[in-house]
Design a protein around this motif. Structure first.
Motif, PDB file in Angstrom:
ATOM      1  N   ASN A 112       0.877  -1.575   0.051  1.00  0.00           N
ATOM      2  CA  ASN A 112      -0.130   0.589  -0.321  1.00  0.00           C
ATOM      3  C   ASN A 112       1.205   1.397   0.387  1.00  0.00           C
ATOM      4  O   ASN A 112       1.754   1.515   0.775  1.00  0.00           O
ATOM      5  CB  ASN A 112      -0.802  -0.039   0.858  1.00  0.00           C
ATOM      6  CG  ASN A 112      -2.274  -1.579   1.485  1.00  0.00           C
ATOM      7  OD1 ASN A 112      -2.706  -1.236   0.564  1.00  0.00           O
ATOM      8  ND2 ASN A 112      -1.676  -2.185   2.223  1.00  0.00           N
ATOM      9  N   VAL A 113       0.624   2.233  -0.876  1.00  0.00           N
ATOM     10  CA  VAL A 113       1.948   3.408  -1.054  1.00  0.00           C
ATOM     11  C   VAL A 113       0.516   4.586  -1.071  1.00  0.00           C
ATOM     12  O   VAL A 113      -0.811   4.405  -2.072  1.00  0.00           O
ATOM     13  CB  VAL A 113       2.353   3.446  -2.551  1.00  0.00           C
ATOM     14  CG1 VAL A 113       2.649   4.552  -2.393  1.00  0.00           C
ATOM     15  CG2 VAL A 113       3.580   2.282  -2.135  1.00  0.00           C
ATOM     16  N   TYR A 115       5.633  -8.757  -3.547  1.00  0.00           N
ATOM     17  CA  TYR A 115       4.272  -8.688  -3.417  1.00  0.00           C
ATOM     18  C   TYR A 115       3.683  -8.722  -5.116  1.00  0.00           C
ATOM     19  O   TYR A 115       4.914  -8.048  -5.620  1.00  0.00           O
ATOM     20  CB  TYR A 115       3.318  -7.242  -3.047  1.00  0.00           C
ATOM     21  CG  TYR A 115       2.974  -7.670  -1.640  1.00  0.00           C
ATOM     22  CD1 TYR A 115       1.765  -8.712  -1.050  1.00  0.00           C
ATOM     23  CD2 TYR A 115       3.332  -7.014  -0.430  1.00  0.00           C
ATOM     24  CE1 TYR A 115       1.491  -8.952   0.362  1.00  0.00           C
ATOM     25  CE2 TYR A 115       2.949  -6.799   1.161  1.00  0.00           C
ATOM     26  CZ  TYR A 115       2.009  -8.309   1.505  1.00  0.00           C
ATOM     27  OH  TYR A 115       1.971  -7.871   2.785  1.00  0.00           O
ATOM     28  N   ASP A 116       2.753  -9.065  -5.651  1.00  0.00           N
ATOM     29  CA  ASP A 116       2.870  -8.553  -6.800  1.00  0.00           C
ATOM     30  C   ASP A 116       1.313  -7.431  -7.309  1.00  0.00           C
ATOM     31  O   ASP A 116       0.824  -7.481  -8.210  1.00  0.00           O
ATOM     32  CB  ASP A 116       2.711  -9.998  -8.008  1.00  0.00           C
ATOM     33  CG  ASP A 116       1.233 -10.883  -7.628  1.00  0.00           C
ATOM     34  OD1 ASP A 116       0.221 -10.655  -5.866  1.00  0.00           O
ATOM     35  OD2 ASP A 116       1.319 -12.184  -7.247  1.00  0.00           O
ATOM     36  N   GLU A 117       1.068  -7.101  -5.989  1.00  0.00           N
ATOM     37  CA  GLU A 117      -0.383  -6.098  -6.538  1.00  0.00           C
ATOM     38  C   GLU A 117       0.211  -4.721  -5.322  1.00  0.00           C
ATOM     39  O   GLU A 117       0.518  -4.713  -4.287  1.00  0.00           O
ATOM     40  CB  GLU A 117      -1.294  -6.945  -5.270  1.00  0.00           C
ATOM     41  CG  GLU A 117      -2.539  -5.959  -5.889  1.00  0.00           C
ATOM     42  CD  GLU A 117      -3.728  -6.616  -5.176  1.00  0.00           C
ATOM     43  OE1 GLU A 117      -3.590  -7.544  -4.665  1.00  0.00           O
ATOM     44  OE2 GLU A 117      -5.316  -5.970  -4.704  1.00  0.00           O
ATOM     45  N   VAL A 118      -0.231  -3.988  -6.102  1.00  0.00           N
ATOM     46  CA  VAL A 118       0.279  -2.438  -5.050  1.00  0.00           C
ATOM     47  C   VAL A 118      -1.065  -1.646  -5.504  1.00  0.00           C
ATOM     48  O   VAL A 118      -1.525  -1.307  -6.505  1.00  0.00           O
ATOM     49  CB  VAL A 118       1.413  -1.848  -6.193  1.00  0.00           C
ATOM     50  CG1 VAL A 118       0.987  -1.809  -7.023  1.00  0.00           C
ATOM     51  CG2 VAL A 118       1.562  -0.533  -5.168  1.00  0.00           C
ATOM     52  N   VAL A 126       2.584  -0.339 -14.036  1.00  0.00           N
ATOM     53  CA  VAL A 126       2.387  -1.496 -14.715  1.00  0.00           C
ATOM     54  C   VAL A 126       3.502  -1.449 -15.672  1.00  0.00           C
ATOM     55  O   VAL A 126       3.664  -3.519 -15.746  1.00  0.00           O
ATOM     56  CB  VAL A 126       1.513  -1.839 -15.668  1.00  0.00           C
ATOM     57  CG1 VAL A 126       0.944  -2.695 -16.750  1.00  0.00           C
ATOM     58  CG2 VAL A 126       0.308  -1.059 -14.834  1.00  0.00           C
ATOM     59  N   ARG A 127       3.783  -0.950 -16.344  1.00  0.00           N
ATOM     60  CA  ARG A 127       5.233  -1.826 -17.612  1.00  0.00           C
ATOM     61  C   ARG A 127       6.106  -2.667 -16.840  1.00  0.00           C
ATOM     62  O   ARG A 127       6.898  -3.896 -17.488  1.00  0.00           O
ATOM     63  CB  ARG A 127       6.196  -0.485 -17.891  1.00  0.00           C
ATOM     64  CG  ARG A 127       4.540   0.065 -19.718  1.00  0.00           C
ATOM     65  CD  ARG A 127       5.036   0.815 -19.715  1.00  0.00           C
ATOM     66  NE  ARG A 127       4.970   2.619 -20.183  1.00  0.00           N
ATOM     67  CZ  ARG A 127       3.668   2.918 -19.931  1.00  0.00           C
ATOM     68  NH1 ARG A 127       2.722   2.229 -19.888  1.00  0.00           N
ATOM     69  NH2 ARG A 127       3.847   4.403 -19.427  1.00  0.00           N
ATOM     70  N   SER A 128       6.786  -1.881 -15.536  1.00  0.00           N
ATOM     71  CA  SER A 128       7.808  -2.424 -15.091  1.00  0.00           C
ATOM     72  C   SER A 128       7.481  -3.685 -14.538  1.00  0.00           C
ATOM     73  O   SER A 128       8.829  -4.598 -14.665  1.00  0.00           O
ATOM     74  CB  SER A 128       8.256  -1.704 -12.960  1.00  0.00           C
ATOM     75  OG  SER A 128       6.776  -2.483 -12.634  1.00  0.00           O
ATOM     76  N   GLY A 129       6.873  -4.383 -14.852  1.00  0.00           N
ATOM     77  CA  GLY A 129       6.187  -5.474 -14.375  1.00  0.00           C
ATOM     78  C   GLY A 129       5.758  -6.304 -15.819  1.00  0.00           C
ATOM     79  O   GLY A 129       5.073  -7.449 -15.251  1.00  0.00           O
ATOM     80  N   ILE A 131       2.862  -7.205 -12.284  1.00  0.00           N
ATOM     81  CA  ILE A 131       2.089  -7.007 -11.186  1.00  0.00           C
ATOM     82  C   ILE A 131       0.736  -6.059 -11.103  1.00  0.00           C
ATOM     83  O   ILE A 131      -0.037  -5.523 -12.066  1.00  0.00           O
ATOM     84  CB  ILE A 131       2.746  -5.013 -11.107  1.00  0.00           C
ATOM     85  CG1 ILE A 131       4.404  -5.569 -11.334  1.00  0.00           C
ATOM     86  CG2 ILE A 131       2.336  -4.244 -10.046  1.00  0.00           C
ATOM     87  CD1 ILE A 131       5.007  -6.326  -9.650  1.00  0.00           C
ATOM     88  N   SER A 132      -0.103  -6.299 -10.269  1.00  0.00           N
ATOM     89  CA  SER A 132      -1.701  -6.075 -10.762  1.00  0.00           C
ATOM     90  C   SER A 132      -1.592  -4.510  -9.753  1.00  0.00           C
ATOM     91  O   SER A 132      -0.862  -4.936  -8.597  1.00  0.00           O
ATOM     92  CB  SER A 132      -2.051  -7.204  -9.791  1.00  0.00           C
ATOM     93  OG  SER A 132      -3.605  -6.612  -9.682  1.00  0.00           O
ATOM     94  N   VAL A 133      -2.522  -3.334 -10.744  1.00  0.00           N
ATOM     95  CA  VAL A 133      -2.739  -2.493  -9.665  1.00  0.00           C
ATOM     96  C   VAL A 133      -4.061  -1.943  -9.306  1.00  0.00           C
ATOM     97  O   VAL A 133      -5.270  -1.854 -10.047  1.00  0.00           O
ATOM     98  CB  VAL A 133      -2.143  -1.459 -10.737  1.00  0.00           C
ATOM     99  CG1 VAL A 133      -2.295  -0.023 -10.329  1.00  0.00           C
ATOM    100  CG2 VAL A 133      -0.366  -1.152 -11.214  1.00  0.00           C
ATOM    101  N   SER A 134      -4.377  -1.896  -7.776  1.00  0.00           N
ATOM    102  CA  SER A 134      -5.498  -1.555  -7.045  1.00  0.00           C
ATOM    103  C   SER A 134      -5.471   0.545  -6.886  1.00  0.00           C
ATOM    104  O   SER A 134      -4.628   0.465  -6.258  1.00  0.00           O
ATOM    105  CB  SER A 134      -6.038  -1.934  -6.010  1.00  0.00           C
ATOM    106  OG  SER A 134      -6.036  -3.895  -6.288  1.00  0.00           O
ATOM    107  N   LEU A 135      -6.494   1.045  -8.149  1.00  0.00           N
ATOM    108  CA  LEU A 135      -6.955   2.133  -7.312  1.00  0.00           C
ATOM    109  C   LEU A 135      -7.751   1.740  -6.039  1.00  0.00           C
ATOM    110  O   LEU A 135      -9.355   2.308  -6.948  1.00  0.00           O
ATOM    111  CB  LEU A 135      -7.054   3.187  -8.139  1.00  0.00           C
ATOM    112  CG  LEU A 135      -6.017   3.355  -9.201  1.00  0.00           C
ATOM    113  CD1 LEU A 135      -5.889   3.314 -10.893  1.00  0.00           C
ATOM    114  CD2 LEU A 135      -4.548   3.726  -9.002  1.00  0.00           C
TER     115      LEU A 135
END
Length: 675
Positions: A262-263, A306-309, A330-333, A368-372
């Protein structure tokens, strides 16, 4: 004494500590020892960002140490009491009495009985007035403490606002007092309380006294000690970029909620949703530099595995340059996509304002999964969707809150039906099949037409989905509205339990035959107790203690919640739900939190309440003239944004074509010098 009983309880991994990122601090007489507490289970409390931030900041100081504790589940508590095992830290299993401060993070009213139980389990008297000099100093922070009066009797101090700076100042204020106490000098507990009262943002309930009239109604809450200020101001960190915490996010050994990196990307919100306490009390907006966000994400993913942020805030799509940040993550993963990526339905976030996103790309996929987790419908742009759809899908939730445009004007959540339909069209077209929609019922001026508008929106969303998929589905989650302090709705009389149940019944009947729509709702009985606590006063301490003494812990959990315990306790104290929750407040009525300040002018809130009744909306003040709410001018802080360009989308004046939306926007004169 603890280890022998852990194999005898459920989920012992909750209590063993040793997570990646955990610390084993060195205690000593020159250091103030904090036991940071969350009054719910480890699974709920560990991901709490506020607690993790303070944990690191305090352990970096030379005059402080910090460990963590969470509420033991009922099976362990029973054995602890039978064996005489006190509340302990998960980090070193040190007993609570070895610490100087027991500090709670409070985000839900129904955890108040757990707070009392944990103080008792720590070995301290539950009432602050009964504690001796060697007893723990019990404090609390978090959103619930903007009205701490129901729990004031249990607390030695309360912190309002951001904790990064004030935690250090509290440590410094207590270090000298602790050294004198350890040395045997003639200091008193009152000396510690007056030292705490001298720290800006700290409220010491024992130094104030409520004044009531002949009928028992509150007239004012006034200081009774020269050390106590007339008005306690909240703390606000001006530059979030100076606090890139947590640097070492804890990685649990067992399953927890929000188990991901979480960031936090910014604090504050200027959208002005009138029901939203978080949006009001965390003003002004302070963005973290985009480069710092990218660095925190990259380093956090590398360290934790982690593979989700999750990029967290109250409205993440309002973050300047959010598309670039998400795209970089996303592109980093990215890696070649497997033959069958499949569709995942991720964890259901508890969302106030928005959406959790993710999805597979056509040719590439991301590790990498991104959650907003908080994304407004009107800010869900094609650009964001295009970036996120390259990653794995983790779920999608939108929160229109109100069922009709009229209702959304009242609550100032100015998203049109077309905003919602456009967002879900974009999502369905890019592969999502299941949506969640979140609404409130019991809002001011709400009619049955507004309530049934929820069903209409849900049906239309399913119909849009059928253009793209064979069996699209929508889950409609409905919560009962609770008026909160420091919001324009703080004067509104909450809907009765029976009225909330009737409205839920209306929806249930309306959607009974709709394929593809599933209705879920928050228990109106729990909403009623939350309403009692939200705007209650010091008389409620006896009620909370009564419920706890009759076994009422873990009231946030449906299997443990017991409304009758609360009703019986209220009756024994001569109090009623009608007076505490259902009654409208008047403009000239003293409120239990009037001696505290969230930085908002009370006359601004009252005018906004009148605007709500007149169905007048207000634009997002981040990009439009100031309404002089007090949040910026009072603290000398401007909104801190990383970009001067407003985010795309929206019907609130920030989007490309607001004129297309029939919104009545109120305009106020701009005060000279207002920021």
């Amino acid at each position: 004494m603890l280890e022998p009983i852990l194999p005898l309880v459920s989920k012992p991994a909750r209590y063993i500590g040793g997570e990646d990122g955990a610390q084993v601090p060195e205690h000593g007489p020159g250091r103030v020892a904090w036991l940071l507490a969350y009054p719910d289970t480890y699974e709920i409390g560990l991901p709490n960002q506020g607690l993790q931030i303070l944990y690191e900041i305090l352990n970096e100081r030379p005059d402080a140490v910090a460990e963590r504790t969470y509420a033991p589940w009922t099976d362990l508590e029973e054995r602890m009491r039978a064996e005489g095992v006190p509340l302990f830290s998960v980090d070193t299993h040190r007993p609570a009495a070895d610490f100087d401060v027991l500090a709670f993070n409070l985000s839900a009213e129904l955890t108040y009985t757990n707070l009392v139980g944990m103080i008792d389990l720590a070995g301290a008297p539950v009432r602050a007035a009964d504690r001796a000099i060697d007893d723990l100093l019990v404090g609390a922070g978090g959103h619930c403490t903007y009205n701490p009066e129901p729990i004031a009797a249990f607390l030695d101090f309360v912190v309002l606002g951001d904790g990064e700076e004030v935690a250090g100042e509290i440590s410094a204020a207590l270090a000298g007092w602790k050294a004198a106490r350890v040395a045997g000098d003639p200091v008193t507990r009152h000396d510690a309380l007056t030292a705490l009262a001298g720290v800006t943002g700290v409220y010491v309930p024992a130094l104030y006294q409520p004044v009531t009239d002949a009928e028992g109604r509150l007239v004012a809450t006034r200081p009774i000690d020269p050390a106590a200020p007339e008005l306690v101001e909240k703390r606000t960190v001006a530059d979030l970029g100076q606090w890139p915490y947590p640097r070492q996010q804890l990685v649990p050994l067992t399953e927890v909620v929000h188990d991901r990196l979480n960031v936090e990307v910014f604090r504050g919100c200027t959208r002005g949703c009138r029901f939203c306490q978080a949006g009001m009390i965390t003003r002004p907006v302070r963005e973290r530099p985009a480069e710092q966000v990218r660095t925190m994400v990259a380093e956090g993913l590398r360290r934790t595995g982690y593979d989700e942020v999750a990029l967290t805030s109250l409205s993440t799509a309002d973050f300047s340059g959010v598309e670039d940040v998400v795209g970089a993550i996303v592109r980093s993963g990215e890696r070649p996509a497997p033959a069958d990526e499949g569709e995942g339905q991720g964890p259901g976030s508890s969302l106030d304002c928005g959406a959790g996103l993710g999805g597979p790309g056509a040719g590439l996929a991301s590790d990498i999964s991104v959650s907003l987790p908080s994304l407004r419908v009107d800010a869900f742009t094609v650009g964001i969707a295009a970036e996120i759809q390259r990653a794995r899908r983790t779920g999608l939730t939108f929160a229109p809150e109100g069922g009709t445009w009229r209702m959304r004007q009242v609550i100032n959540k100015l998203i049109s039906d077309d905003d919602l339909y456009g967002a879900v069209e974009s999502a369905y077209s890019q592969g999502w099949r299941r949506m969640k929609l979140y609404f409130l019922v019991g809002l001011p001026t709400e009619t049955d037409e507004d309530t049934l508008g929820i069903a209409t929106l849900a049906r239309n969303v399913v119909e849009i989905g059928r253009r793209h998929h064979k069996n699209p589905s929508v889950t409609v989650s409905v919560g009962g509205f609770v008026p909160k302090p420091f919001t324009p709705f703080q004067w509104f009389g909450q809907n009765t339990r029976q009225e909330l149940e009737r409205k839920v019944g209306l929806l249930r009947d309306a959607l009974r035959r709709d394929r593809g729509v599933q209705l879920k709702w928050h228990d109106p009985r729990a909403t009623t107790v939350e309403g009692i606590m939200s705007r209650g006063d010091r008389r409620l301490a006896a009620v909370i203690e009564d419920v706890w003494r009759h076994g009422g812990t873990f009231q946030e959990w449906s299997e443990h919640f017991d409304l009758q315990l609360w009703l019986d306790a209220l009756e024994r104290q001569g109090l009623t739900v009608e007076e505490l929750a259902y009654r409208h407040r008047t403009e000239d009525e003293a409120l239990p939190w009037d001696h505290l300040s969230a930085g908002l002018h009370k006359d601004f809130l009252w005018q906004d309440w009148r605007d709500a009744l007149a169905e007048v909306g207000l634009e997002d003040c981040r990009w439009t003239p100031c309404y002089d709410c007090g949040a910026c001018t009072g603290y000398g802080i401007e909104h801190v944004v990383a970009s001067a360009v407003p985010p795309a989308g929206g019907s609130q004046g920030t989007g490309p074509s607001p004129a297309a939306v029939p919104v009545a926007l109120g305009r106020r004169p701009v005060p000279a010098g207002a920021g």
